[in-house]
Design an enzyme around this catalytic site. Structure first.
Site, short mmCIF file in Angstrom:
data_model
loop_
_atom_site.label_atom_id
_atom_site.label_comp_id
_atom_site.label_asym_id
_atom_site.label_seq_id
_atom_site.Cartn_x
_atom_site.Cartn_y
_atom_site.Cartn_z
N ARG A 66 0.84 -1.20 0.00
CA ARG A 66 0.00 0.00 0.00
C ARG A 66 0.87 1.25 0.00
O ARG A 66 0.52 2.27 -0.60
CB ARG A 66 -0.92 -0.03 1.23
CG ARG A 66 -2.04 0.99 1.23
CD ARG A 66 -2.97 0.79 0.05
NE ARG A 66 -4.06 1.76 0.07
CZ ARG A 66 -5.30 1.47 0.45
NH1 ARG A 66 -5.61 0.24 0.81
NH2 ARG A 66 -6.24 2.39 0.43
N HIS A 110 -18.18 14.80 3.35
CA HIS A 110 -18.78 13.72 4.14
C HIS A 110 -20.26 14.01 4.31
O HIS A 110 -20.64 15.16 4.60
CB HIS A 110 -18.09 13.63 5.52
CG HIS A 110 -18.69 12.58 6.39
ND1 HIS A 110 -18.50 11.24 6.16
CD2 HIS A 110 -19.49 12.68 7.49
CE1 HIS A 110 -19.17 10.55 7.09
NE2 HIS A 110 -19.75 11.40 7.91
N ASP A 146 -12.37 11.34 8.70
CA ASP A 146 -13.30 12.48 8.69
C ASP A 146 -13.03 13.45 9.85
O ASP A 146 -13.95 13.96 10.47
CB ASP A 146 -14.76 11.98 8.77
CG ASP A 146 -15.10 11.03 7.62
OD1 ASP A 146 -14.57 11.23 6.52
OD2 ASP A 146 -15.90 10.11 7.84
#
Length: 201
Positions: A66, A110, A146
């Protein structure tokens, strides 16, 4: 000066289309210079190509780790010299290399009024909690989920007859409007981030 914007997508690209439409007005202040995705054969890339915007695709599976993918994404986005990076339905979390390179320059939205109802199911969680108002939040991405500094928020009433999909669709409309409006303001006026507070002159 027109701000250079790179948009990252994973799906249909409706938010990308709203940005492309807004950027067609020279007075908007921002230009979409590239669109990137984590998978090919998605409508978002087709929208970009129709608009004549360069695209790139970097599937996570093409990289051994990753971290290697994150490094490649960082370099690819940086090669377009963006002032802002917009996550428009991009379904992959970026890593430390990317966040360091684009600190307080990567924008995401969001579908809830943060810090309430973070995570994958904002509209469902708001509905289950019984709130009378929810909405959407635009923020600069940081290492949390978030949790970044908030740029803008819009309020959406919860109707007594709402199910999750109805509520989410109304939030999406507010979300697109908020993102397009805020990217234009950031591009035209600039911004500063002091602690958690984002200021647009």
């Amino acid at each position: 000066m027109t701000a250079r914007v790179v948009v990252l997508v994973s799906g249909s690209g409706t938010t990308l289309q709203a940005l492309l439409d807004a950027a067609a007005d020279p007075g908007y202040g921002a230009d979409v210079v590239a669109v990137g995705a984590d998978r090919g054969d998605i409508q978002g890339l087709t929208r970009a190509e129709k608009a004549g915007v360069p695209t790139f695709v970097l599937p996570v599976a093409d990289y051994d780790t990753r971290e290697a993918w994150d490094a490649a994404l960082t370099e690819e986005v940086a090669s377009h010299d963006p002032h802002l990076v917009v996550s428009a339905g991009f379904m992959k979390l970026v890593g430390p290399a990317f966040l360091s390179r684009f600190q307080n320059r990567m924008v995401n939205s969001h579908p809830a009024l943060l810090p309430s109802f973070p995570g994958m199911h904002g509209p469902r969680d708001a509905l289950e909690y019984g709130v009378k108002f929810t909405g959407c939040t635009l923020f600069f991405v940081d290492a949390g989920v978030d949790t970044g500094p908030i740029i803008d928020q819009r309020v959406v009433p919860v109707e007594p007859t709402d199910d999750v999909s109805q509520l989410h669709e109304r939030i999406k409309v507010a979300e697109r409007d908020m993102l397009v409006d805020s990217i234009g303001r950031l591009a035209r006026e600039g911004w500063t981030v002091t602690g958690r507070k984002v200021s647009i002159p």
